[in-house]
Design a protein around this motif. Structure first.
Motif, PDB file in Angstrom:
ATOM      1  N   ASN A   1      12.306 -17.778  63.595  1.00 31.35           N
ATOM      2  CA  ASN A   1      11.701 -16.600  64.410  1.00 31.35           C
ATOM      3  C   ASN A   1      11.269 -15.463  63.235  1.00 31.35           C
ATOM      4  O   ASN A   1      11.170 -14.360  63.283  1.00 31.35           O
ATOM      5  CB  ASN A   1      12.492 -15.976  65.209  1.00 31.35           C
ATOM      6  CG  ASN A   1      12.545 -16.717  66.452  1.00 31.35           C
ATOM      7  OD1 ASN A   1      11.614 -17.359  66.847  1.00 31.35           O
ATOM      8  ND2 ASN A   1      13.634 -16.706  67.454  1.00 31.35           N
ATOM      9  N   GLN A   2      11.326 -16.087  61.904  1.00 31.65           N
ATOM     10  CA  GLN A   2      10.993 -14.922  60.937  1.00 31.65           C
ATOM     11  C   GLN A   2      10.047 -15.664  59.881  1.00 31.65           C
ATOM     12  O   GLN A   2       9.610 -16.934  59.877  1.00 31.65           O
ATOM     13  CB  GLN A   2      12.130 -14.907  59.972  1.00 31.65           C
ATOM     14  CG  GLN A   2      13.237 -14.072  60.423  1.00 31.65           C
ATOM     15  CD  GLN A   2      14.317 -14.045  59.567  1.00 31.65           C
ATOM     16  OE1 GLN A   2      14.681 -14.678  58.543  1.00 31.65           O
ATOM     17  NE2 GLN A   2      14.961 -12.592  59.306  1.00 31.65           N
ATOM     18  N   SER A   3       9.087 -14.738  59.450  1.00 34.21           N
ATOM     19  CA  SER A   3       8.231 -15.204  58.351  1.00 34.21           C
ATOM     20  C   SER A   3       8.702 -15.666  57.256  1.00 34.21           C
ATOM     21  O   SER A   3       9.939 -15.478  56.949  1.00 34.21           O
ATOM     22  CB  SER A   3       7.039 -14.155  58.087  1.00 34.21           C
ATOM     23  OG  SER A   3       7.626 -13.205  57.342  1.00 34.21           O
ATOM     24  N   ILE A   4       8.029 -16.239  56.336  1.00 38.23           N
ATOM     25  CA  ILE A   4       8.823 -16.561  55.037  1.00 38.23           C
ATOM     26  C   ILE A   4       8.918 -15.615  54.204  1.00 38.23           C
ATOM     27  O   ILE A   4       9.723 -15.596  53.422  1.00 38.23           O
ATOM     28  CB  ILE A   4       7.926 -18.023  54.369  1.00 38.23           C
ATOM     29  CG1 ILE A   4       6.562 -17.350  53.907  1.00 38.23           C
ATOM     30  CG2 ILE A   4       7.788 -19.026  55.089  1.00 38.23           C
ATOM     31  CD1 ILE A   4       5.555 -18.267  52.957  1.00 38.23           C
ATOM     32  N   ASP A   5       8.251 -14.293  54.507  1.00 33.98           N
ATOM     33  CA  ASP A   5       8.374 -13.223  53.389  1.00 33.98           C
ATOM     34  C   ASP A   5       9.526 -12.550  54.124  1.00 33.98           C
ATOM     35  O   ASP A   5      10.141 -11.838  53.308  1.00 33.98           O
ATOM     36  CB  ASP A   5       7.129 -12.221  53.745  1.00 33.98           C
ATOM     37  CG  ASP A   5       6.191 -12.680  52.749  1.00 33.98           C
ATOM     38  OD1 ASP A   5       6.232 -13.709  51.890  1.00 33.98           O
ATOM     39  OD2 ASP A   5       4.905 -12.101  52.616  1.00 33.98           O
ATOM     40  N   GLU A   6      10.010 -12.767  55.300  1.00 37.16           N
ATOM     41  CA  GLU A   6      11.256 -11.898  55.736  1.00 37.16           C
ATOM     42  C   GLU A   6      12.550 -12.867  55.456  1.00 37.16           C
ATOM     43  O   GLU A   6      13.613 -12.317  55.593  1.00 37.16           O
ATOM     44  CB  GLU A   6      10.989 -11.988  57.138  1.00 37.16           C
ATOM     45  CG  GLU A   6       9.935 -10.920  57.646  1.00 37.16           C
ATOM     46  CD  GLU A   6       9.724 -10.630  59.229  1.00 37.16           C
ATOM     47  OE1 GLU A   6      10.052 -11.676  59.863  1.00 37.16           O
ATOM     48  OE2 GLU A   6       8.861  -9.790  59.410  1.00 37.16           O
ATOM     49  N   SER A   7      12.600 -14.089  55.371  1.00 37.75           N
ATOM     50  CA  SER A   7      13.494 -14.987  55.352  1.00 37.75           C
ATOM     51  C   SER A   7      14.283 -15.083  54.043  1.00 37.75           C
ATOM     52  O   SER A   7      13.607 -15.173  52.999  1.00 37.75           O
ATOM     53  CB  SER A   7      13.048 -16.447  55.747  1.00 37.75           C
ATOM     54  OG  SER A   7      14.348 -17.165  55.824  1.00 37.75           O
ATOM     55  N   ASN A   8      15.433 -15.212  53.892  1.00 37.45           N
ATOM     56  CA  ASN A   8      16.092 -15.468  52.618  1.00 37.45           C
ATOM     57  C   ASN A   8      16.706 -16.733  52.488  1.00 37.45           C
ATOM     58  O   ASN A   8      17.249 -17.299  51.674  1.00 37.45           O
ATOM     59  CB  ASN A   8      17.455 -14.707  52.803  1.00 37.45           C
ATOM     60  CG  ASN A   8      17.267 -13.147  52.524  1.00 37.45           C
ATOM     61  OD1 ASN A   8      16.202 -12.997  51.716  1.00 37.45           O
ATOM     62  ND2 ASN A   8      18.066 -12.326  53.004  1.00 37.45           N
ATOM     63  N   ALA A   9      16.145 -17.766  53.435  1.00 34.53           N
ATOM     64  CA  ALA A   9      16.598 -19.382  53.401  1.00 34.53           C
ATOM     65  C   ALA A   9      15.990 -20.008  52.053  1.00 34.53           C
ATOM     66  O   ALA A   9      14.817 -19.624  51.729  1.00 34.53           O
ATOM     67  CB  ALA A   9      15.994 -19.951  54.611  1.00 34.53           C
ATOM     68  N   ASP A  10      16.600 -20.818  51.482  1.00 39.18           N
ATOM     69  CA  ASP A  10      16.028 -21.675  50.391  1.00 39.18           C
ATOM     70  C   ASP A  10      14.549 -22.029  50.672  1.00 39.18           C
ATOM     71  O   ASP A  10      13.621 -22.254  49.865  1.00 39.18           O
ATOM     72  CB  ASP A  10      16.933 -22.874  50.024  1.00 39.18           C
ATOM     73  CG  ASP A  10      18.254 -22.038  49.162  1.00 39.18           C
ATOM     74  OD1 ASP A  10      18.269 -21.021  48.977  1.00 39.18           O
ATOM     75  OD2 ASP A  10      19.325 -23.030  49.524  1.00 39.18           O
TER      76      ASP A  10
END
Length: 168
Positions: A65-74
């Motif tokens: 539910n997040q864009s890649i710019d908002e996410s801290n996932a690897d």
């Protein structure tokens, strides 16, 4: 000088007011914060702006539910790096999106286009809305009719006429 007016919060203890204000300020800052790390940013501001625009269109496959710019996932980090590599290599925005869709599927797009693969995604909400409207309309039509009043007897008719002042 900026003054905050907390006059409506007069009934709350002062530490709670300060804590609430701090939480509101932090929430406001968190909304604008992005997970893009300084090491990922491109030196060219035009390419970086394109990367940010494209990053807002791509879904983090871990967070969903997040864009890649908002996410801290690897994986989001890897997608941001890959996106910037493709832009640096000279790909257009559409070529970058096509590459990522070919590699990860339509699910990588936050706003997928209408296609046979995504038809269920796009058609389910209107179908539920129309179906709910039909159910409500059918329920309204099938309302129970008003119960019929029993016929008055001759004595009841005479008494009613007398009470209404009509000749009987």
């Amino acid at each position: 000088m900026i003054r905050l007016n907390f006059s409506g919060w007069g009934l709350l203890p002062f530490p709670l007011v300060r804590l609430s204000a701090a939480v509101l300020i932090l929430l406001g800052a968190a909304v604008s914060a992005l997970a893009v790390e300084p090491s990922e940013r491109l030196a060219d501001p035009v390419l970086e702006a394109r990367a940010r625009t494209l990053g807002e269109e791509l879904r983090c496959l871990v967070c969903q539910n997040q864009s890649i710019d908002e996410s801290n996932a690897d994986l989001a980090h890897d997608l941001r790096v890959l996106l910037r590599q493709r832009l640096t290599a000279g790909d257009t925005d559409q070529q970058v999106l096509d590459y990522l869709v070919a590699r990860y599927g339509m699910f990588v797009l936050l706003d997928p286009p209408f296609a046979p693969v995504t038809s269920l995604l796009w058609l389910t909400p209107p179908a539920l809305l129309i179906g709910g409207g039909l159910v409500l309309a059918l329920r309204a039509r099938r309302r129970r009719p008003e119960p019929e009043m029993p016929e008055l007897s001759r004595d009841e008719k005479a008494r009613a006429a007398h009470l209404l002042g009509e000749p009987g």
